[in-house]
Scaffold this motif. Sequence first.
Motif, PDB file in Angstrom:
ATOM      1  N   GLY A 208       0.815  -1.224   0.000  1.00 66.19           N
ATOM      2  CA  GLY A 208       0.000   0.000   0.000  1.00 66.19           C
ATOM      3  C   GLY A 208       0.840   1.262   0.000  1.00 66.19           C
ATOM      4  O   GLY A 208       2.077   1.209  -0.015  1.00 66.19           O
ATOM      5  N   ALA A 209       0.171   2.410   0.004  1.00 66.68           N
ATOM      6  CA  ALA A 209       0.893   3.677  -0.058  1.00 66.68           C
ATOM      7  C   ALA A 209       0.017   4.818   0.428  1.00 66.68           C
ATOM      8  O   ALA A 209      -1.214   4.681   0.525  1.00 66.68           O
ATOM      9  N   ILE A 210       0.689   5.935   0.751  1.00 69.07           N
ATOM     10  CA  ILE A 210      -0.037   7.182   1.034  1.00 69.07           C
ATOM     11  C   ILE A 210       0.430   8.247   0.058  1.00 69.07           C
ATOM     12  O   ILE A 210       1.630   8.396  -0.185  1.00 69.07           O
ATOM     13  N   ASN A 242      -9.999   4.136  -7.105  1.00 67.72           N
ATOM     14  CA  ASN A 242      -9.872   2.704  -6.803  1.00 67.72           C
ATOM     15  C   ASN A 242      -8.881   2.462  -5.673  1.00 67.72           C
ATOM     16  O   ASN A 242      -7.803   3.049  -5.662  1.00 67.72           O
ATOM     17  N   VAL A 244      -8.655   3.241  -2.632  1.00 68.11           N
ATOM     18  CA  VAL A 244      -8.439   4.202  -1.539  1.00 68.11           C
ATOM     19  C   VAL A 244      -9.269   3.796  -0.324  1.00 68.11           C
ATOM     20  O   VAL A 244     -10.441   3.464  -0.443  1.00 68.11           O
ATOM     21  N   LYS A 245      -8.659   3.795   0.849  1.00 67.68           N
ATOM     22  CA  LYS A 245      -9.332   3.385   2.087  1.00 67.68           C
ATOM     23  C   LYS A 245      -9.382   4.483   3.144  1.00 67.68           C
ATOM     24  O   LYS A 245     -10.006   4.292   4.192  1.00 67.68           O
ATOM     25  N   GLY A 246      -8.685   5.583   2.923  1.00 65.86           N
ATOM     26  CA  GLY A 246      -8.709   6.642   3.918  1.00 65.86           C
ATOM     27  C   GLY A 246      -8.352   7.975   3.300  1.00 65.86           C
ATOM     28  O   GLY A 246      -7.586   8.031   2.329  1.00 65.86           O
ATOM     29  N   PHE A 299      -4.324  10.624   0.982  1.00 63.77           N
ATOM     30  CA  PHE A 299      -5.169   9.425   0.923  1.00 63.77           C
ATOM     31  C   PHE A 299      -4.309   8.171   0.893  1.00 63.77           C
ATOM     32  O   PHE A 299      -3.180   8.185   0.394  1.00 63.77           O
ATOM     33  N   ALA A 300      -4.868   7.110   1.490  1.00 64.58           N
ATOM     34  CA  ALA A 300      -4.157   5.833   1.550  1.00 64.58           C
ATOM     35  C   ALA A 300      -4.720   4.879   0.516  1.00 64.58           C
ATOM     36  O   ALA A 300      -5.940   4.759   0.359  1.00 64.58           O
ATOM     37  N   VAL A 301      -3.804   4.218  -0.180  1.00 63.94           N
ATOM     38  CA  VAL A 301      -4.177   3.232  -1.193  1.00 63.94           C
ATOM     39  C   VAL A 301      -3.795   1.856  -0.671  1.00 63.94           C
ATOM     40  O   VAL A 301      -2.660   1.651  -0.233  1.00 63.94           O
ATOM     41  N   LYS A 302      -4.722   0.935  -0.713  1.00 63.95           N
ATOM     42  CA  LYS A 302      -4.423  -0.412  -0.217  1.00 63.95           C
ATOM     43  C   LYS A 302      -3.520  -1.138  -1.209  1.00 63.95           C
ATOM     44  O   LYS A 302      -3.433  -0.752  -2.379  1.00 63.95           O
ATOM     45  N   PRO A 303      -2.828  -2.183  -0.770  1.00 62.94           N
ATOM     46  CA  PRO A 303      -2.036  -2.979  -1.698  1.00 62.94           C
ATOM     47  C   PRO A 303      -2.961  -3.687  -2.675  1.00 62.94           C
ATOM     48  O   PRO A 303      -4.038  -4.140  -2.291  1.00 62.94           O
TER      49      PRO A 303
ATOM     50  N   LYS B 229     -20.048   5.543  -4.999  1.00 65.05           N
ATOM     51  CA  LYS B 229     -19.664   4.364  -4.240  1.00 65.05           C
ATOM     52  C   LYS B 229     -20.137   4.520  -2.796  1.00 65.05           C
ATOM     53  O   LYS B 229     -20.199   5.647  -2.277  1.00 65.05           O
ATOM     54  N   VAL B 247     -11.223  10.503   7.394  1.00 65.94           N
ATOM     55  CA  VAL B 247     -12.225   9.439   7.309  1.00 65.94           C
ATOM     56  C   VAL B 247     -11.546   8.170   6.820  1.00 65.94           C
ATOM     57  O   VAL B 247     -10.739   8.216   5.890  1.00 65.94           O
ATOM     58  N   GLU B 248     -11.898   7.068   7.433  1.00 63.83           N
ATOM     59  CA  GLU B 248     -11.326   5.780   7.041  1.00 63.83           C
ATOM     60  C   GLU B 248     -12.413   4.739   6.850  1.00 63.83           C
ATOM     61  O   GLU B 248     -13.416   4.742   7.563  1.00 63.83           O
ATOM     62  N   VAL B 249     -12.182   3.827   5.916  1.00 65.83           N
ATOM     63  CA  VAL B 249     -13.051   2.663   5.727  1.00 65.83           C
ATOM     64  C   VAL B 249     -12.184   1.428   5.938  1.00 65.83           C
ATOM     65  O   VAL B 249     -11.081   1.338   5.379  1.00 65.83           O
ATOM     66  N   GLY B 252      -8.382   1.634   6.533  1.00 64.19           N
ATOM     67  CA  GLY B 252      -8.107   3.071   6.510  1.00 64.19           C
ATOM     68  C   GLY B 252      -6.681   3.379   6.148  1.00 64.19           C
ATOM     69  O   GLY B 252      -6.064   2.711   5.307  1.00 64.19           O
ATOM     70  N   MET B 253      -6.118   4.400   6.787  1.00 61.86           N
ATOM     71  CA  MET B 253      -4.772   4.854   6.459  1.00 61.86           C
ATOM     72  C   MET B 253      -3.735   3.747   6.698  1.00 61.86           C
ATOM     73  O   MET B 253      -2.685   3.717   6.048  1.00 61.86           O
ATOM     74  N   ALA B 255      -3.807   0.856   5.765  1.00 63.08           N
ATOM     75  CA  ALA B 255      -3.665  -0.008   4.593  1.00 63.08           C
ATOM     76  C   ALA B 255      -2.362   0.268   3.859  1.00 63.08           C
ATOM     77  O   ALA B 255      -1.819  -0.607   3.162  1.00 63.08           O
ATOM     78  N   ALA B 256      -1.860   1.479   4.032  1.00 65.52           N
ATOM     79  CA  ALA B 256      -0.619   1.849   3.332  1.00 65.52           C
ATOM     80  C   ALA B 256       0.553   0.975   3.764  1.00 65.52           C
ATOM     81  O   ALA B 256       1.488   0.749   2.996  1.00 65.52           O
ATOM     82  N   LEU B 258       0.389  -2.188   4.688  1.00 68.12           N
ATOM     83  CA  LEU B 258       0.146  -3.622   4.510  1.00 68.12           C
ATOM     84  C   LEU B 258       0.642  -4.124   3.162  1.00 68.12           C
ATOM     85  O   LEU B 258       0.739  -3.389   2.192  1.00 68.12           O
ATOM     86  N   GLY B 260      -0.136  -6.976   0.076  1.00 73.26           N
ATOM     87  CA  GLY B 260      -1.312  -7.576  -0.543  1.00 73.26           C
ATOM     88  C   GLY B 260      -1.664  -8.913   0.064  1.00 73.26           C
ATOM     89  O   GLY B 260      -2.839  -9.266   0.230  1.00 73.26           O
TER      90      GLY B 260
END
Lengths: 368, 368, 368, 368
Positions: A208-210, A242, A244-246, A299-303, B229, B247-249, B252-253, B255-256, B258, B260
């Motif tokens: 993941g990344a920010i 796509n 993005v989780k936070g 914003f944080a992007v999941k892996p 969404k 805000v996180e789902v 959240g943040m 995830a960066a 982690l 995959g």
Amino acid sequence: MSMNSFGHMFRVTTWGESHGPALGATVDGCPPGVPVDEAMLQHWLDKRRPGQNKNTTQRNEPDAVKILSGVFDGKTTGTSIQLMIENTDQRSRDYGEISQTFRPGHADLTYHLKYGNRDYRGGGRSSARETAARVAAGGIAREAIKALVPGLEIKGYMTQMGSLEIDRGAFDWDAIEQNDFWIPQGAQVAQEWEDYLQALRKEHDSVGAIIEVVARGVPAGIGAPIYAKLDTDLAAAMMSINAVKGVEVGEGMAAAALKGSENADEIYLGADGQPEFSSNHAGGILGGISTGQDVVVRFAVKPTSSILTPRKSIRIDGSPTEVITKGRHDPCVGIRAVPVGEAMMACVILDHLLLHRGQVGENQGQIG
Amino acid sequence: MSMNSFGHMFRVTTWGESHGPALGATVDGCPPGVPVDEAMLQHWLDKRRPGQNKNTTQRNEPDAVKILSGVFDGKTTGTSIQLMIENTDQRSRDYGEISQTFRPGHADLTYHLKYGNRDYRGGGRSSARETAARVAAGGIAREAIKALVPGLEIKGYMTQMGSLEIDRGAFDWDAIEQNDFWIPQGAQVAQEWEDYLQALRKEHDSVGAIIEVVARGVPAGIGAPIYAKLDTDLAAAMMSINAVKGVEVGEGMAAAALKGSENADEIYLGADGQPEFSSNHAGGILGGISTGQDVVVRFAVKPTSSILTPRKSIRIDGSPTEVITKGRHDPCVGIRAVPVGEAMMACVILDHLLLHRGQVGENQGQIG
Amino acid sequence: MSMNSFGHMFRVTTWGESHGPALGATVDGCPPGVPVDEAMLQHWLDKRRPGQNKNTTQRNEPDAVKILSGVFDGKTTGTSIQLMIENTDQRSRDYGEISQTFRPGHADLTYHLKYGNRDYRGGGRSSARETAARVAAGGIAREAIKALVPGLEIKGYMTQMGSLEIDRGAFDWDAIEQNDFWIPQGAQVAQEWEDYLQALRKEHDSVGAIIEVVARGVPAGIGAPIYAKLDTDLAAAMMSINAVKGVEVGEGMAAAALKGSENADEIYLGADGQPEFSSNHAGGILGGISTGQDVVVRFAVKPTSSILTPRKSIRIDGSPTEVITKGRHDPCVGIRAVPVGEAMMACVILDHLLLHRGQVGENQGQIG
Amino acid sequence: MSMNSFGHMFRVTTWGESHGPALGATVDGCPPGVPVDEAMLQHWLDKRRPGQNKNTTQRNEPDAVKILSGVFDGKTTGTSIQLMIENTDQRSRDYGEISQTFRPGHADLTYHLKYGNRDYRGGGRSSARETAARVAAGGIAREAIKALVPGLEIKGYMTQMGSLEIDRGAFDWDAIEQNDFWIPQGAQVAQEWEDYLQALRKEHDSVGAIIEVVARGVPAGIGAPIYAKLDTDLAAAMMSINAVKGVEVGEGMAAAALKGSENADEIYLGADGQPEFSSNHAGGILGGISTGQDVVVRFAVKPTSSILTPRKSIRIDGSPTEVITKGRHDPCVGIRAVPVGEAMMACVILDHLLLHRGQVGENQGQIG
């Protein structure tokens, strides 16, 4: 109400699937008289384009954008602008398996459950390829901003990738364009990031990344309470990307740990008679309205879940299976999310510049 | 395009200022036949109501809601519902100073710069009193959800206040309603939180917080790509609440950080023939569409800037000053943000239930 | 998407039923700094108010409007304005019969079929009382227009009532306010119209009408292609008024009988360097955009179905019945539709003035 | 807010200019699973296509539509559908004169005054070529309607052309497709219409028309008060078509001349337990909601201003000139407006079917 549109005044509607003939964006509400041509847009698309270095997917798409309407004699006319990007590198292959299996962490399952009929080729509508259309639209927004507020600058960069974080003490604004990761750091740091990512790739993994996006030179007073606040719209814009989780503005989640006495941005009168601030915990937004400081969003992007490591899942018939996602995927989708975040910032800022002009006209409150 | 409205199908428009005669919400698009009365709504308003214990502001408002339209014979008619809450405890006082000074961290300055003419009494439109209208509208949403999806449950709680965080190992769902902080922890922990907050109050300070809101029993398949969404709309809904900065789902943040392989929620076939998951990093949403798992959203609230500690600022004439915010303010606005977050979750979930029904009808994809 | 709202930038949401406690309008997007008070709005409400002469219904409502938000120190603040009109003359009576029977030509039947639960008291939400909220909102729009385009004038009048039509050769702009029918004709003609209507009333009958609304001084260039054309929005605005069955711009339906050579409005250069026209078949709108000529809209109102003459119908149980509508009804609802049409024109014109300002800024095309 | 979009749930955004590379429509909100292919859409485009007989313009465009997204395996997926029609017969010529002159009755002048930069080639965005995109979108709507409400039929026809009117006593529903004018009359009448039009063409003139569109089999209960009434949306939809100057529902403008006793549609209980009516003055709509009767809408199209008869005008520099519009123009644009009116009806009906499903679910009120 349009599910595939965003924006109030500057309204962008995207369309297209990963492996269909084309994808694009209809841009509505761009002011007339803005100089725009395909080369200007291509500049930003090239920044997002896959296959450019070994840190991104090897799918090779030229992502050449065509302007089909709304521009005449090199300038926008005020009518709807159609931007089309044809897909060219849609590898033909047997989709039999992917059509029957749900990849963990993908929208495969939810699109199936929602719609029944889903375009499973390359993720269809849920593919991050959709963001190419955003980048093209963002290019239009950038040109319109340039015409309205010369000097307003929008720039994105990565601040974290997995366990690596940037050193804010060595923040180098000018280095951002000089490495594959869009990090505001020197070449040596960039090399470390590359080594880290290539190691992950060899482990068949992703990370993941920010991303942080900053808008400098935003005039005070844009943003519209209560449900079209500048930060509200930015949160929606970034969360719609796509993976993005936070989303954070200014201090973001860290604001929870602060005391009021620490968090206050004290106010001074600047040399130019405009308010200045001792700090920018607020990220340039108070009450949903810009203060004139840098607007700062993260914003944080999941892996990506598309990895070669097997993961348990089920088939459409309910039977268990293990999924390994072959194909050409980004080990860190955050890299290519940088120009997308910039595009969304550009669209939101332009939108609110136009909205403010329509609703209020000129700024009415003066200092002094 | 309405700046004071949110929602696609279930559309809420709020109005009113902190110290005006009343505030409220117009609720459009509620299905007909839903049993609603004022007492049902009052239950939720009482949860948000100030002046109930020493941890919140001492302003004492009954926050009594009146239903002025859209309900007949105890049921909604399908037409627009007007909810009005009259302000009663507007302390008369001299607003001379506050009208000329900008409080650091408040919307005073930005409203002035944007509009010129601002209602400075108690923050006017930018006051968190606006959220009472949201809670009332959320009460309508809850009843409509009950009619559509029995068993769907929405609950919010605090997970952090300043340097204190909950212990997820001792998470107690049933304890939430039994303490002033809406924390899922036992009485002893609640006492520690109270001691911490009262100490801060004595220091004339305030503190931030994180609130988590969970929706259980949300059917799979709601949420609409690409720009409506479920997570996009939740991000906007939460970020629109006063003082929210992040805000996180799901992860959240975080995830960066982690990989995959760590982040994938593996899929199984449950006993009821529905998909189940080994984990919920996704927060119940994939591709913007619900998976059937718990929908999990978190948001951070900054510490209120209304503190007794002096902070540097300027007057409307540009002259420097120091601001001490007297009056009755919450030392941690996060406490009263819990029912507001719940209300926003309820509105968004209902909105998407209706939208899905309109766009898709019945879920079309089956497993097995 | 709001079913009870109209307008793009200047957005009005109405609420309330005929016999509920109150009705009103939430006005969003009014520019800040516009001088507004209740008396200004009351002026227009009084024009629509029932019970003022023997040609309208005898229901006696003061229609006193209260401003609950969005106005401070006598000026709009740019935030949402709530306008409330309390119902006072809701005659208590047994609604048993009306609740079980469908009046021919009313919305009784369709509301029942759509919603199941309908407020049958006095027509509920489908009552023309809703238009009081429009008139109040239109009053706000008029003040904002005054601030933006001094001299822009909006006036409505009847041109037909049943078999009576005005004589355009004797058109008297100043006579409009001097008779109960808002006709641009002298007192003698007004007396003939009164005699005609009173005769109809004695026959227990009602009659239709045509209202024309003119906006003078509208600047060239407002209106937005393709689906927010000025004429499109005016058509929707007028058709949304109760009992309206047709809307015309300029020549209207009569354009079908014309040849191109007859219909062309030839163009000249006026003394002020602006385009002028030999005629106004277009009604001041070309391609959905104002030309600078008078904007001319007409709409037809059907005769009210609430008559004392018995009409065949059915009960909710399907059994046949005959309906005689007692109560206090207008023999020609067209009379009170005049100020409503004016209000809608004001709202649409303001909306497009703001929209143009936001989208285009200053008019960009010059002549000469 | 999108200026180039219409519809609530089924939302169509059009783009493209008369002489640009292409034009089209983005269709958002079409339910998934609807069988659609290009041939289905082409059927309706061919009906509108120019150059098919001597009564329409001789511009020869194949109007071949391509589906670029949103359809997979022959069915809609629920995501946005892009429909593109490439322009092929853009005659190259010198636009020098037309770029400097305003044609009376065209949008040339108003686009110039509004935007400054206008695409003057063939009318640009204001050209009736835009309606090809509507017809394509309407084709999608028709297929979706077929899936939702089998048997619902939509048909348009001319009722007037200049001084000629149809004989309603000899109304022949099946004859409509058998003549070039889409009139519900026999071949002899069609020949008279052709003679009339050819005579006008030789006089270098054009003529107006009235089109009536009927939707049969619309279920009772669709349409949403107060500002999304079925008739409100139909009025906007029809008035947004190029050259339309008036819209009527049911009795239309003629309702002004009727008495209440004449206008009432008396109600009976039909053999199937549904309400039936003695007449249809209402045009199938009461209170904005469908009654189950035929929905009947009419609109008037003005004569095209593009005629060979010289008309006085001015140039962009203000100098006087005379305009003769050469080129290939329809002597009666009303003919090709018939399929456009049908398309708009289809879009509005589908939109309200979906909206009703979302807001209300199943019809709730029963008779008997």
